[in-house]
Enzyme design. Structure first.
Site, PDB file in Angstrom:
ATOM      1  N   ASN A 177      -5.115   3.731  -4.541  1.00  0.00           N
ATOM      2  CA  ASN A 177      -5.645   4.839  -3.728  1.00  0.00           C
ATOM      3  C   ASN A 177      -7.035   5.317  -4.132  1.00  0.00           C
ATOM      4  O   ASN A 177      -7.728   5.911  -3.324  1.00  0.00           O
ATOM      5  CB  ASN A 177      -4.645   6.007  -3.684  1.00  0.00           C
ATOM      6  CG  ASN A 177      -4.453   6.661  -5.020  1.00  0.00           C
ATOM      7  OD1 ASN A 177      -4.544   6.012  -6.052  1.00  0.00           O
ATOM      8  ND2 ASN A 177      -4.181   7.939  -5.023  1.00  0.00           N
ATOM      9  N   GLU A 237      -0.589   8.323 -15.887  1.00  0.00           N
ATOM     10  CA  GLU A 237      -0.898   9.322 -14.857  1.00  0.00           C
ATOM     11  C   GLU A 237      -0.098   8.944 -13.628  1.00  0.00           C
ATOM     12  O   GLU A 237      -0.229   7.821 -13.126  1.00  0.00           O
ATOM     13  CB  GLU A 237      -2.401   9.328 -14.534  1.00  0.00           C
ATOM     14  CG  GLU A 237      -3.261   9.977 -15.577  1.00  0.00           C
ATOM     15  CD  GLU A 237      -2.964  11.448 -15.795  1.00  0.00           C
ATOM     16  OE1 GLU A 237      -2.343  12.084 -14.912  1.00  0.00           O
ATOM     17  OE2 GLU A 237      -3.320  11.954 -16.858  1.00  0.00           O
ATOM     18  N   CYS A 246      -2.871  11.668  -5.396  1.00  0.00           N
ATOM     19  CA  CYS A 246      -1.854  12.212  -6.297  1.00  0.00           C
ATOM     20  C   CYS A 246      -1.974  13.732  -6.381  1.00  0.00           C
ATOM     21  O   CYS A 246      -1.019  14.420  -6.723  1.00  0.00           O
ATOM     22  CB  CYS A 246      -1.989  11.592  -7.668  1.00  0.00           C
ATOM     23  SG  CYS A 246      -3.680  11.646  -8.279  1.00  0.00           S
ATOM     24  N   GLN A 260       3.757   1.661   3.232  1.00  0.00           N
ATOM     25  CA  GLN A 260       3.437   3.076   3.085  1.00  0.00           C
ATOM     26  C   GLN A 260       3.637   3.814   4.409  1.00  0.00           C
ATOM     27  O   GLN A 260       4.166   4.926   4.441  1.00  0.00           O
ATOM     28  CB  GLN A 260       1.992   3.253   2.595  1.00  0.00           C
ATOM     29  CG  GLN A 260       1.610   4.691   2.289  1.00  0.00           C
ATOM     30  CD  GLN A 260       2.449   5.318   1.180  1.00  0.00           C
ATOM     31  OE1 GLN A 260       2.559   4.779   0.098  1.00  0.00           O
ATOM     32  NE2 GLN A 260       3.077   6.457   1.466  1.00  0.00           N
ATOM     33  N   GLU A 298      -7.250  12.286 -19.236  1.00  0.00           N
ATOM     34  CA  GLU A 298      -8.325  11.348 -18.940  1.00  0.00           C
ATOM     35  C   GLU A 298      -9.605  12.126 -18.628  1.00  0.00           C
ATOM     36  O   GLU A 298      -9.572  13.311 -18.324  1.00  0.00           O
ATOM     37  CB  GLU A 298      -7.958  10.496 -17.717  1.00  0.00           C
ATOM     38  CG  GLU A 298      -6.699   9.696 -17.905  1.00  0.00           C
ATOM     39  CD  GLU A 298      -6.611   8.520 -16.954  1.00  0.00           C
ATOM     40  OE1 GLU A 298      -5.959   8.649 -15.921  1.00  0.00           O
ATOM     41  OE2 GLU A 298      -7.218   7.460 -17.248  1.00  0.00           O
TER      42      GLU A 298
HETATM   43  P1  NAD Z   1       2.517   1.655  -8.225  1.00  0.00           P
HETATM   44  O1  NAD Z   1       3.264   2.336  -9.296  1.00  0.00           O
HETATM   45  O2  NAD Z   1       3.248   0.905  -7.188  1.00  0.00           O
HETATM   46  O3  NAD Z   1       1.477   0.612  -8.850  1.00  0.00           O
HETATM   47  C1  NAD Z   1       0.510   1.014  -9.803  1.00  0.00           C
HETATM   48  C2  NAD Z   1       0.061  -0.217 -10.583  1.00  0.00           C
HETATM   49  O4  NAD Z   1       1.153  -0.684 -11.369  1.00  0.00           O
HETATM   50  C3  NAD Z   1      -0.398  -1.384  -9.728  1.00  0.00           C
HETATM   51  O5  NAD Z   1      -1.494  -2.027 -10.320  1.00  0.00           O
HETATM   52  C4  NAD Z   1       0.825  -2.297  -9.765  1.00  0.00           C
HETATM   53  O6  NAD Z   1       0.511  -3.654  -9.549  1.00  0.00           O
HETATM   54  C5  NAD Z   1       1.303  -2.074 -11.175  1.00  0.00           C
HETATM   55  N1  NAD Z   1       2.700  -2.456 -11.419  1.00  0.00           N
HETATM   56  C6  NAD Z   1       3.733  -2.487 -10.546  1.00  0.00           C
HETATM   57  N2  NAD Z   1       4.859  -2.880 -11.169  1.00  0.00           N
HETATM   58  C7  NAD Z   1       4.543  -3.100 -12.460  1.00  0.00           C
HETATM   59  C8  NAD Z   1       5.278  -3.516 -13.607  1.00  0.00           C
HETATM   60  N3  NAD Z   1       6.587  -3.787 -13.547  1.00  0.00           N
HETATM   61  N4  NAD Z   1       4.619  -3.622 -14.789  1.00  0.00           N
HETATM   62  C9  NAD Z   1       3.309  -3.340 -14.865  1.00  0.00           C
HETATM   63  N5  NAD Z   1       2.556  -2.948 -13.819  1.00  0.00           N
HETATM   64  C10 NAD Z   1       3.171  -2.824 -12.627  1.00  0.00           C
HETATM   65  O7  NAD Z   1       1.572   2.781  -7.571  1.00  0.00           O
HETATM   66  P2  NAD Z   1       0.624   2.654  -6.283  1.00  0.00           P
HETATM   67  O8  NAD Z   1       1.475   2.564  -5.064  1.00  0.00           O
HETATM   68  O9  NAD Z   1      -0.403   1.600  -6.508  1.00  0.00           O
HETATM   69  O10 NAD Z   1      -0.136   4.058  -6.333  1.00  0.00           O
HETATM   70  C11 NAD Z   1       0.383   5.227  -5.822  1.00  0.00           C
HETATM   71  C12 NAD Z   1       0.947   6.096  -6.917  1.00  0.00           C
HETATM   72  O11 NAD Z   1      -0.055   6.362  -7.897  1.00  0.00           O
HETATM   73  C13 NAD Z   1       1.407   7.466  -6.438  1.00  0.00           C
HETATM   74  O12 NAD Z   1       2.622   7.819  -7.034  1.00  0.00           O
HETATM   75  C14 NAD Z   1       0.298   8.397  -6.916  1.00  0.00           C
HETATM   76  O13 NAD Z   1       0.677   9.746  -7.068  1.00  0.00           O
HETATM   77  C15 NAD Z   1      -0.083   7.768  -8.192  1.00  0.00           C
HETATM   78  N6  NAD Z   1      -1.428   8.170  -8.610  1.00  0.00           N
HETATM   79  C16 NAD Z   1      -1.537   9.035  -9.672  1.00  0.00           C
HETATM   80  C17 NAD Z   1      -2.791   9.459 -10.081  1.00  0.00           C
HETATM   81  C18 NAD Z   1      -2.952  10.367 -11.257  1.00  0.00           C
HETATM   82  O14 NAD Z   1      -4.011  10.337 -11.889  1.00  0.00           O
HETATM   83  N7  NAD Z   1      -1.962  11.163 -11.606  1.00  0.00           N
HETATM   84  C19 NAD Z   1      -3.928   9.015  -9.401  1.00  0.00           C
HETATM   85  C20 NAD Z   1      -3.768   8.165  -8.318  1.00  0.00           C
HETATM   86  C21 NAD Z   1      -2.506   7.726  -7.943  1.00  0.00           C
END
Ligand code: NAD
Length: 476
Positions: free
Chosen positions: A149, A245, A279, A326, A457
């Site tokens: 995102n 995060e 997020c 999504q 961060e």
């Molecule tokens: P996601 O958890 O599906 O994926 C995040 C990352 O993790 C991707 O690179 C994915 O390939 C990787 N991943 C997936 N499975 C894995 C595994 N088993 N081992 C290691 N890596 C793995 O999240 P998303 O759909 O890409 O992003 C949306 C989410 O991110 C939402 O929940 C959002 O709130 C959160 N987000 C949080 C922040 C913050 O700073 N708090 C910022 C942006 C997004």
């Protein structure tokens, strides 16, 4: 179509599998093809980073500062092009894409300066004649796992401090948005960074994430709670330093004394801009009864006029969902809200545009209660809910009654309530008369409870994660 390759040990390396990067505003448009790294290639990237670490960690700080400055400058010079790529692969409106690329450039320049400002401490000992020095040292090889995102800003705010403080990096970006990560890797590789110091491995987290976590000295992850939990389990198993995060269910409290125009603007911005895919999005609007009906009518009116469409068209105010999954999740929660008895005031419908894309109208629910699933679970789409409350005290209670704690906002003209909310909100970031989403790049970012784990961060607080502290005692 050329295949964009992974960067391992200073070389662009091919793979057999390919990720097709699809434009969510127009699924006929293939943004590019990107090589999927194998687990073996991830191991090679980690080994290359490890081999590069001794020299990089001891390299002159002026060199590191110059390189980060150079990377930041190129990003800023190319912000329009990079912003366009971002909007095309992720679906946020072009102006937001350019804004995010600009932010990434500023982050690299900020950490170029931070290289020179890393501090230690010198203290007297309780033992006569002994001197104590506290210093910060790089950790080693840092693995970075990022979501789709913020496909350029999040990699930037992890890579820049990691390199600034002398660590070597292996970045695994989200498979949905490899374009910005690849462009960033290309810029970094041409900035004079020695081979192996920065590596890019693209591909599915479930296939190669484990190989990455299995080899690095520290891991910084941003993504969803369920993935964060899996990543944390493996990091704990290896006892490496890690930082997570994750999601949010951020409240925006609106009090009777709020300026209605301000409250509506920040609600619409916080809940719906960037298709709710932030997020820090305001997903729960907690509104006191005196202003409630006027607020709901005004938000519904405002979102009914939002222009939903192709992210690259200048008139677009809200782009598509990032992908079919999504979009399905968003529409599923629209149905769940109705089943739970919430009143759908506006939207939540699939939309068709000139091009095939994942479009839907922004959705507003009123008469919701905080125990409904639409108020407990992160939707990550343009679905806002309103919870009616009696007074400020109930609003504060509802705002804090969540498993998350990333960002929280309040719209009020009362200094007393604003100050009380700032002091008592259980969130990592608090916004008074500002949207819950939208932060500066030079100050700490992060949350509490299930939203975050580990040090903050960004800003100088990033040193907390990307360095390790050493206490040395000397009897001269
Ligand atoms: P996601 O958890 O599906 O994926 C995040 C990352 O993790 C991707 O690179 C994915 O390939 C990787 N991943 C997936 N499975 C894995 C595994 N088993 N081992 C290691 N890596 C793995 O999240 P998303 O759909 O890409 O992003 C949306 C989410 O991110 C939402 O929940 C959002 O709130 C959160 N987000 C949080 C922040 C913050 O700073 N708090 C910022 C942006 C997004």
């Amino acid at each position: 179509m050329t295949i964009n390759r992974n960067l391992i040990a200073g070389s662009w390396v091919e793979s057999t599998d390919v990720i097709r990067n699809i434009n969510p505003s127009n699924t006929d448009d293939v943004v590019g093809e990107y090589a999927s790294a194998t687990a073996e290639q991830v191991e090679q990237a980690v080994a290359a980073a490890r081999a590069a670490f001794p020299a990089w960690s001891r390299s002159p700080i002026q060199n590191r500062a110059d390189m980060l400055e150079k990377i930041g400058n190129e990003i800023l010079e190319r912000r329009d092009e990079l912003g366009r790529l971002l909007a095309r692969e992720e679906g946020k409106p072009l102006a937001d894409g350019v804004g995010e690329a600009t932010r990434a450039g500023h982050i690299f320049k900020f950490f170029g300066g931070e290289v020179l400002r890393l501090q230690g401490e010198k203290l007297a000992s309780t033992r006569p004649g002994v001197e104590i020095e506290i210093t910060r040292e790089p950790i080693g090889v840092v693995g970075l796992i990022t979501p789709w995102n913020f496909p350029i800003a999040i990699p930037a705010w992890k890579i820049a401090p990691a390199l600034a403080y002398g660590n070597c990096v292996v970045l695994k970006p989200a498979e949905l948005t490899p374009g910005c990560a690849w462009a960033l890797a290309d810029i970094i590789s041409r900035a004079g960074i020695p081979e192996g110091v920065f590596n890019l491995v693209m591909g599915s987290g479930s296939k190669i994430g484990s190989a990455l976590i299995g080899g690095v000295d520290a891991l910084s992850f941003t993504g969803s709670v369920p993935t964060g939990r899996k990543v944390a389990a493996q990091a704990v198993e290896r006892m490496i330093k890690f930082q997570l995060e994750m999601g949010g269910k951020n409240p925006l409290v609106v009090l009777d004394d709020a300026d209605l125009e301000t409250a509506v603007s920040i609600a619409v911005n916080g809940a719906y801009f960037q298709t709710g895919q932030r997020c820090t999005a305001s997903s729960r609007m907690v509104v006191t009864q005196g202003i409630h009906d006027r607020f709901v009518d005004a938000v519904a009116d405002r979102i009914s006029k939002l222009v939903v469409g192709d992210a690259l068209k200048p008139e677009t105010q809200m782009g598509p969902a990032v992908d079919q999954r999504q979009l399905d999740q968003n529409l599923k929660y629209v149905a769940i809200g109705q089943e739970e008895g919430a009143r759908k005031v506006f939207g939540g419908d699939r939309l068709n545009r000139d091009t095939p894309g994942f479009y839907m109208s922004p959705c507003l629910f009123a008469e919701t209660t905080n125990d409904m699933r639409v108020n407990r679970e992160e939707i990550f789409g343009p679905v806002g809910t309103v919870i009616r409350v009696k007074d400020y005290e109930e609003a504060l209670h509802v705002a804090n009654d969540t498993q998350f704690g990333l960002s929280a906002g309040i719209a009020t003209t009362s200094l007393k309530h604003a100050n009380h909310f700032r002091a008592n909100s259980q969130a990592g970031m608090v916004m008074v008369n500002l949207p819950t989403a939208g932060v500066d790049y030079h100050v700490p970012f992060g949350g509490r409870k299930a939203s975050s784990y580990g040090p903050r961060e960004q800003g100088r607080y990033a040193a907390e994660f990307y360095t390790t502290v050493k206490t040395s005692y000397t009897l001269p």
